[in-house]
Each structure stands twice: as C-alpha cells, then as structure tokens.
Design an enzyme around this catalytic site. Structure first.
Site, PDB file in Angstrom:
ATOM      1  N   SER A 147     -16.721  22.330  13.525  1.00 44.24           N
ATOM      2  CA  SER A 147     -17.669  21.776  14.982  1.00 44.24           C
ATOM      3  C   SER A 147     -18.622  22.907  15.122  1.00 44.24           C
ATOM      4  CB  SER A 147     -17.449  20.433  15.451  1.00 44.24           C
ATOM      5  OG  SER A 147     -18.218  19.953  16.770  1.00 44.24           O
ATOM      6  N   TYR A 160     -10.963  17.984  21.326  1.00 42.10           N
ATOM      7  CA  TYR A 160     -11.297  18.651  19.703  1.00 42.10           C
ATOM      8  C   TYR A 160     -11.453  19.408  19.581  1.00 42.10           C
ATOM      9  CZ  TYR A 160     -14.675  17.144  16.500  1.00 42.10           C
ATOM     10  OH  TYR A 160     -15.257  17.185  15.188  1.00 42.10           O
ATOM     11  N   LYS A 164     -11.290  22.465  16.846  1.00 43.07           N
ATOM     12  CA  LYS A 164     -12.461  22.842  16.523  1.00 43.07           C
ATOM     13  C   LYS A 164     -12.167  24.305  16.639  1.00 43.07           C
ATOM     14  CE  LYS A 164     -13.022  19.181  14.159  1.00 43.07           C
ATOM     15  NZ  LYS A 164     -13.011  19.193  12.002  1.00 43.07           N
TER      16      LYS A 164
END
Length: 254
Positions: A147, A160, A164
């Site tokens: 991401s 998160y 990533k």
C-alpha cells in the site's frame, strides 16, 4: 503481430483475498490470460462465486478457503497445491487485515495481533511455502499487495501502515535471496481504491475530500485498475524485474 509476453497459459496461480475487490480483479485477469487460478479467501462460498464467474467467461479456476492468519491453513493450502498440481507458478499475496480505524494511541492488542498475523506473518509464510514449491520447479513469481501507506502512514491507520511498510521490505528481502532460484518477488502499492476493504475512507467525507485534493488525477481507482500491474509482474514482460515496489496511486505520492 500481437505480443505473447502476457500469456500465462499452463501457469498455476494462487490469489489470496480473491473473493472481492482488487483480488477478484487480479484473479479474473490472470485467468483471462490463460492461467489456472486458485481463488482463495476465508470463505469458500465467496471464492466459489468468483471461480464460477471465471469458468463462465471461458477461464479455468477453482475455489480454496484459506485464512492466511492461520498457520495450519497455510500448511494445508500448499500441501493441497503440491499434491493436486505439483507446482505453483504464481502467488499473489493480496489478503489483508485492517480491523482498526482510529488514533494510533488507542490501538488495542487484538487489532494489533490480527493485523500483524495476516499482513506480516501470513505474507511471510505464504511466500516461504510458495517459494519452496517454485524452487523445486525452476522458478516463479510472487507479488505482494502492499500500500502507499507503507511509504506514507495513513491517518487513523497506524498499525495497518506499519505492516504494509514491513511488506515492502519483505518483498525486497525475498527478492534478493530467491533470485538465484529464478523466483521474482515484487509488490503492488495501491492508492485509494474503491473496495469494501477501504470503506472507512469513503464514508469519512472529510478524509475523502482531502484525498481528492492530493491526488493529481482527482479521482479514486477502481479494482480493475490495479490488476494490470500484477499481470505485468507475473508475466514474461517483467522477466528482469525483481524487488520492485510499483506505486499505482494516481499521483498521490508524487
């Protein structure tokens, strides 16, 4: 004369998180190019729906349930692939977890563990098991869906974003050590994409408007717009490409 660089005929591909969104688009595109696609996610019924759609469109696919946060299910998955197909040519690590949307200081341990177990441990051991099969059969291609949050942490998406960032470095580590086995490992870094997974960003009007102002193309992406990059990375078109992390974000990170 048309190019055959993107031809995947005879290839066995496993796509995780393939029951919807970006994963579904990837699975369908790889099948269109001739791969036999193992459509995988936690829920077999959702996987079967995608596999059926691929079959109805003239492609080849099967459904397989696997929760990549569960080590036993990872082991079972690769035992199944080895026994049934004898090889794996392509792995797309696309399943991901993002259970918490809020201030980083308020992250609880359950959200932390779930995100790390799927996004780091799951990607790592899926890649390791796939790599063993690929090494045995002369090579293959792995693509990790990371991401842009791995480059620039997203607000309210702390853990998160951290996972990533780990996926980006993991991609490079696997690429460096697996290159002698003709295993290429690369990553797709999507920007804002219209999926159920990213729903919190679309329902938060102020954050969405702010994102639109920062994206030079002034729009979000659709899942299909991510699949082409993955096709490139798993095909002969990228035969000398490994360890790369390709940003597809409409210019957001420029």
């Amino acid at each position: 004369m048309a190019t055959n660089l993107f031809n995947l005929k005879g290839k066995i591909a496993l796509v995780t998180g393939a029951s919807r969104g970006i994963g579904e688009s990837i699975a369908k595109l790889l099948a269109e190019q001739g791969a036999h696609v193992i459509v995988s996610s936690r829920k077999i019924d959702d996987c079967q729906s995608v596999a059926d759609a691929i079959g109805e469109a003239g492609g080849s696919a099967e459904a397989w349930a696997c929760h990549v946060g569960d080590m036993d299910q990872i082991k079972e998955t690769f035992e199944y692939i080895g026994n049934k197909h004898g090889k794996l040519d392509i792995l797309v690590n696309n399943a991901a977890a993002n259970p918490y949307f809020g201030h980083i200081l308020d992250t609880d341990i359950s959200a932390y563990n779930k995100t790390v177990d799927v996004n780091i441990r799951g990607y790592f051991f899926m890649s390791a098991e796939a790599g063993k099969l690929m090494r045995k059969n002369g090579g293959g291609a792995i693509v990790n869906t990371a991401s842009i949050n791995g480059l620039q942490p997203g607000m309210m998406q702390g853990i998160y974003s951290i996972t990533k960032a780990a996926v980006i470095n993991m991609t490079k580590a696997f690429a460096k050590e697996c290159a002698p086995f003709n295993i290429r490992v690369n990553a797709l870094l999507p920007g804002l994409t219209k999926t159920k997974f990213a729903g919190a960003l679309f329902t938060n009007e102020s954050m969405y408007k702010a994102a639109m102002q920062m994206i030079p193309m002034h729009r979000h992406a659709e899942p299909d717009e991510m699949a082409g990059t993955v096709l490139y990375l798993v095909s002969d078109a990228s035969s000398y490409t490994t360890g790369e992390c390709i940003v597809v974000d409409g210019g957001f990170t420029i």
